[in-house]
Scaffold this active site. Structure first.
Site, mmCIF file in Angstrom:
data_model
loop_
_atom_site.group_PDB
_atom_site.id
_atom_site.type_symbol
_atom_site.label_atom_id
_atom_site.label_comp_id
_atom_site.label_asym_id
_atom_site.label_seq_id
_atom_site.Cartn_x
_atom_site.Cartn_y
_atom_site.Cartn_z
ATOM 1 N N CYS A 95 -4.176 -1.639 -8.342
ATOM 2 C CA CYS A 95 -3.799 -2.881 -7.660
ATOM 3 C C CYS A 95 -4.621 -4.095 -8.068
ATOM 4 O O CYS A 95 -4.088 -5.072 -8.588
ATOM 5 C CB CYS A 95 -3.938 -2.733 -6.144
ATOM 6 S SG CYS A 95 -3.088 -1.328 -5.433
ATOM 7 N N ASP A 104 2.884 -4.171 -9.253
ATOM 8 C CA ASP A 104 1.522 -4.288 -9.804
ATOM 9 C C ASP A 104 1.073 -3.070 -10.614
ATOM 10 O O ASP A 104 0.124 -3.149 -11.384
ATOM 11 C CB ASP A 104 0.500 -4.612 -8.704
ATOM 12 C CG ASP A 104 0.359 -3.505 -7.671
ATOM 13 O OD1 ASP A 104 1.174 -2.557 -7.661
ATOM 14 O OD2 ASP A 104 -0.585 -3.592 -6.856
ATOM 15 N N ASN A 105 1.744 -1.937 -10.431
ATOM 16 C CA ASN A 105 1.472 -0.753 -11.259
ATOM 17 C C ASN A 105 2.580 0.257 -11.018
ATOM 18 O O ASN A 105 3.352 0.121 -10.071
ATOM 19 C CB ASN A 105 0.093 -0.127 -10.962
ATOM 20 C CG ASN A 105 -0.163 0.133 -9.494
ATOM 21 O OD1 ASN A 105 -0.891 -0.598 -8.833
ATOM 22 N ND2 ASN A 105 0.462 1.183 -8.955
ATOM 23 N N ASP A 122 4.207 -3.256 -4.456
ATOM 24 C CA ASP A 122 2.930 -2.556 -4.601
ATOM 25 C C ASP A 122 3.183 -1.089 -4.965
ATOM 26 O O ASP A 122 3.727 -0.336 -4.150
ATOM 27 C CB ASP A 122 2.159 -2.648 -3.274
ATOM 28 C CG ASP A 122 0.706 -2.264 -3.426
ATOM 29 O OD1 ASP A 122 0.320 -1.806 -4.511
ATOM 30 O OD2 ASP A 122 -0.045 -2.431 -2.445
ATOM 31 N N ASP A 123 2.853 -0.701 -6.186
ATOM 32 C CA ASP A 123 2.973 0.703 -6.632
ATOM 33 C C ASP A 123 4.413 1.138 -6.918
ATOM 34 O O ASP A 123 4.728 2.330 -6.804
ATOM 35 C CB ASP A 123 2.417 1.701 -5.592
ATOM 36 C CG ASP A 123 0.897 1.747 -5.538
ATOM 37 O OD1 ASP A 123 0.241 0.902 -6.174
ATOM 38 O OD2 ASP A 123 0.375 2.646 -4.846
HETATM 39 CA CA LIG Z 1 -0.643 -1.199 -6.449
#
Ligand SMILES: [Ca+2]
Ligand SMILES: *[C@@H]1O[C@H](CO)[C@@H](O)[C@H](O)[C@H]1NC(C)=O
Ligand SMILES: *[C@@H]1O[C@H](CO)[C@@H](O)[C@H](O)[C@H]1NC(C)=O
Ligand SMILES: *[C@@H]1O[C@H](CO)[C@@H](O)[C@H](O)[C@H]1NC(C)=O
Ligand SMILES: *[C@@H]1O[C@H](CO)[C@@H](O)[C@H](O)[C@H]1NC(C)=O
Ligand SMILES: *[C@@H]1O[C@H](CO)[C@@H](O)[C@H](O)[C@H]1NC(C)=O
Ligand SMILES: *[C@@H]1O[C@H](CO)[C@@H](O)[C@H](O)[C@H]1NC(C)=O
Ligand SMILES: *[C@@H]1O[C@H](CO)[C@@H](O)[C@H](O)[C@H]1NC(C)=O
Ligand SMILES: *[C@@H]1O[C@H](CO)[C@@H](O)[C@H](O)[C@H]1NC(C)=O
Ligand SMILES: *[C@@H]1O[C@H](CO)[C@@H](O)[C@H](O)[C@H]1NC(C)=O
Ligand SMILES: *[C@@H]1O[C@H](CO)[C@@H](O)[C@H](O)[C@H]1NC(C)=O
Ligand SMILES: *[C@@H]1O[C@H](CO)[C@@H](O)[C@H](O)[C@H]1NC(C)=O
Ligand SMILES: *[C@@H]1O[C@H](CO)[C@@H](O)[C@H](O)[C@H]1NC(C)=O
Length: 556
Positions: free
Chosen positions: A94, A329-330, A58-59
């Site tokens: 997200c 996700d990013n 995540d991130d």
């Molecule tokens: Ca994210």
């Protein structure tokens, strides 16, 4: 890296958690066997269908060193397989990005526009219209895979207005999902639809470790008669950046990279970037350096997870028959264009992610430079399972030929990025001067998002071109264009100096992609031999064409 067998004492106890809510029926399996034709005809000869594991962080950025702390992951996945050096997300946030992974679609086709229920993040409409057709749902119902999910799903998953944690999305045989957004302690999991609360004792509750343990349990107790798909979705390195106790002293001497767009004013960029204060205050810089370190610390537990998982796959003799993907996700930024910390921007640091894969038939130590988007993961995994992609509505395409090193693949030259800015109607009490419409104004009242941070871009990459063209839906109808060959850090917006004919072509291509669906999302780009350009659509209105046409769907 040598893999040791798992000692018997390391084997987890048989818990009640891994019971499938609904075991796949025999009828379904027979159906699966004929709808998923892998390995075309040879299954009778004893070949087993491959398993797939998808690890999603995540991130985690790619450009600012996000992979650096993951030494074991590099050795066990990248060095054993392929790294994609140009992997993008179609939306740097997200929920829209995760929806793109699950559906294989661009945001305008899955309709998840932000991280809220109103923006379709795990909303009732998403559950009804998109969720039954995600690739895991197809894998399970059509291909007879056992499917296992652990970790953060969609940010609003578990919301009471959308079924609560009792809702188990179709497609998952084993469901171990985090309620709402990333956390490390004090959270609720949906264990096959039943709420289970966790506290803050490291050895019982640290989420990254819980995900590792439940994944190992799955490998120990799954059925051996069907192939499996696992998706493990970690909270790291998302805020609140709580590292495991043994890693809280790591990287003490590390600070965020001072690269060429760090702490500079984005003077020819859209207003949100122009409002950032340059130079940043010392307290902002201290804050972002601290965030950078803590993000890396949380990733050390992800590195442990990857190692444990791969050892356990090896222990069970599944490693050479399993594809393992690793992505995020990013991206993320820390100080670029004087924005302290966040994602949500159109620049490379936010839209580019790590993407690694190892598996049967993939040669070691390869780097692939083709332009990839996370909408390709669903088609790739279905292709691995032998499912006919023509039967899906997905916008992405299978990476399998690239993974296998097929030399003459004709690949895409552009991907679409779509982002709808998040804002709030009232003023933020801590930053009243910023007025309504903005969000994420922290620290120092520098806002990282706003309703009018709404844009769409076409990111073009081929042998001779490396460009990005973006249009904003704001009062200035702002346009940003970057030539990444000459300007990899996206410092000079060349919208006003670029050849107007090229600008027009990119504007037209953007409109086409924003209204594409399935095969039309995979048509040749502006610089490809097969590109079709109809000037009647382009020059029907005069100079103002870019403005009046922005975000309008052309009648093609
Ligand atoms: Ca994210
Ligand atoms: C991959 O490259 C690394 C160095 O970057 C090397 O140590 C390793 O042995 C290589 N692995 C294989 C399987 O060739
Ligand atoms: C939410 O999804 C539904 C169904 O896909 C769609 O009709 C609706 O327009 C979406 N809402 C938003 C805000 O995009
Ligand atoms: C967890 O919850 C307890 C009790 O509410 C609280 O004291 C503690 O600070 C929380 N810990 C974290 C890491 O959020
Ligand atoms: C945390 O859990 C472990 C294992 O159950 C236990 O031994 C330990 O006492 C707990 N620690 C705290 C602070 O409750
Ligand atoms: C994970 O499993 C290991 C080995 O059984 C155990 O020591 C550890 O406490 C577990 N961690 C969590 C968070 O459950
Ligand atoms: C930080 O310390 C480690 C180990 O002592 C060293 O390898 C690394 O080069 C140092 N990094 C910086 C940025 O000073
Ligand atoms: C994996 O290894 C086993 C045992 O070494 C072997 O029998 C099997 O054919 C291998 N499978 C693949 C897909 O290479
Ligand atoms: C899928 O469609 C394409 C284009 O129409 C066609 O070339 C291909 O053969 C089809 N694939 C299968 C498995 O039917
Ligand atoms: C690519 O190469 C394969 C094997 O050499 C051949 O069968 C196929 O026709 C080629 N495809 C294209 C598009 O050239
Ligand atoms: C999310 O999108 C919906 C639909 O466009 C909108 O109503 C809502 O205000 C957005 N939420 C935020 C926080 O921007
Ligand atoms: C964007 O929205 C903010 C906050 O509502 C406003 O202050 C600003 O003028 C707007 N800028 C443009 C270019 O639309
Ligand atoms: C981009 O930069 C390269 C290298 O300076 C140059 O050769 C090329 O013409 C530029 N392209 C455009 C569209 O400006």
């Amino acid at each position: 890296m040598p893999l040791r067998a798992v000692p018997a004492s390391g084997r987890p106890r048989r818990g009640g958690v891994l019971r499938s809510p609904t075991a796949p029926g025999l009828r379904l399996l027979l159906l699966g066997a004929c709808l998923c034709a892998w390995p075309r005809g040879s299954e009778a000869a004893g070949a087993r269908r491959p398993n797939v594991v998808l690890i999603l962080t995540d991130d985690q950025d790619d450009l600012l060193g996000g992979m650096t702390p993951l030494k074991k992951t590099k050795a066990l996945i990248a060095d054993m397989g392929m790294s994609f050096s140009s992997a993008y997300v179609p939306s740097p946030l997200c929920c829209p990005s995760r929806a793109s992974i699950l559906t294989g679609k661009y945001p305008h086709n899955h309709h998840v526009v932000n991280n809220t229920l109103e923006g379709n993040c795990s909303s009732k409409l998403w559950q009804k219209i998109q969720e039954p057709y995600t690739f895991p749902a197809i894998l399970r119902s059509m291909c007879g895979y056992q499917t296992f999910f652990a970790g953060k799903y969609l940010n609003e998953y578990g919301a009471l207005d959308a079924g609560g944690v009792e809702h188990v999305p179709p497609g998952w045989s084993y469901w171990y999902a985090l309620e709402k957004n990333s956390k490390y302690y004090n959270y609720t999991l949906s264990v096959n639809g039943k709420a289970r609360k966790h506290g803050e004792n490291y050895s019982l509750d640290y989420l990254t470790d819980v995900l590792a343990n439940v994944s190992l349990d799955f490998l120990d107790y799954k059925s051996n008669s069907e192939p499996f798909f696992m998706m493990i979705s970690t909270p790291a390195p998302h805020s609140p950046w709580i590292a495991a106790p043994q890693y809280q002293k790591s990287f003490q001497n590390v600070s965020a990279p001072r690269n060429s767009n760090f702490n500079i004013h984005g003077k020819n960029k859209h207003w949100l970037i122009r409002q950032a204060k340059t130079p940043m205050t010392n307290s902002s810089i201290q804050f972002l350096d601290e965030a950078f370190r803590k993000r890396w610390q949380t990733l050390l537990s992800v590195d442990d997870l990857v190692e444990k998982l791969i050892r356990r796959l090896d222990f069970h003799g599944e490693l050479n028959n399993t594809f393992i993907f690793y992505t995020s996700d990013n991206g993320y930024h820390t100080g670029q264009f004087s924005l302290p910390i966040d994602k949500r921007q159109l620049y490379e640091f936010d839209i580019k992610v790590p993407l690694l894969v190892r598996g049967p038939g993939i040669k070691a130590n390869q780097t692939n430079q083709m332009l990839i988007a996370n909408i390709d993961l669903g088609p790739t995994i279905l292709d691995i399972a032998g499912y006919d992609l023509n039967k899906t509505q997905m916008d992405g395409r299978s990476l399998l030929p690239l993974m296998r090193g097929t030399s003459n693949v004709t690949w895409r030259s552009d991907v679409l990025v779509e982002y709808q800015g998040e804002g709030y109607n009232g003023s933020d009490p801590t930053c009243p001067a910023m007025g309504p419409g903005v969000s994420q104004c922290f620290p120092d009242c520098v806002c990282e998002d706003a309703y009018n941070n709404t844009y769409a871009c076409v990111r073009t990459m081929s042998k001779s071109w490396n460009l990005q063209y973006c249009e904003f839906d704001d009062q200035e109808v702002f346009v940003e264009v970057y030539n990444l060959t000459a300007d990899p850090h996206q410092i000079d917006n060349i919208a006003k100096t670029i050849d107007p004919e090229l600008l027009g072509k990119m504007n037209y291509r953007l409109m086409m992609l924003q209204s594409c669906s399935g095969p039309t999302c995979r048509t040749p780009g502006v610089f490809d031999p097969g590109y079709r350009f109809d000037p009647r659509l382009m020059f029907s209105s005069q100079v103002g064409s870019i403005r009046t046409r922005r975000f309008l769907k052309p009648s093609l």
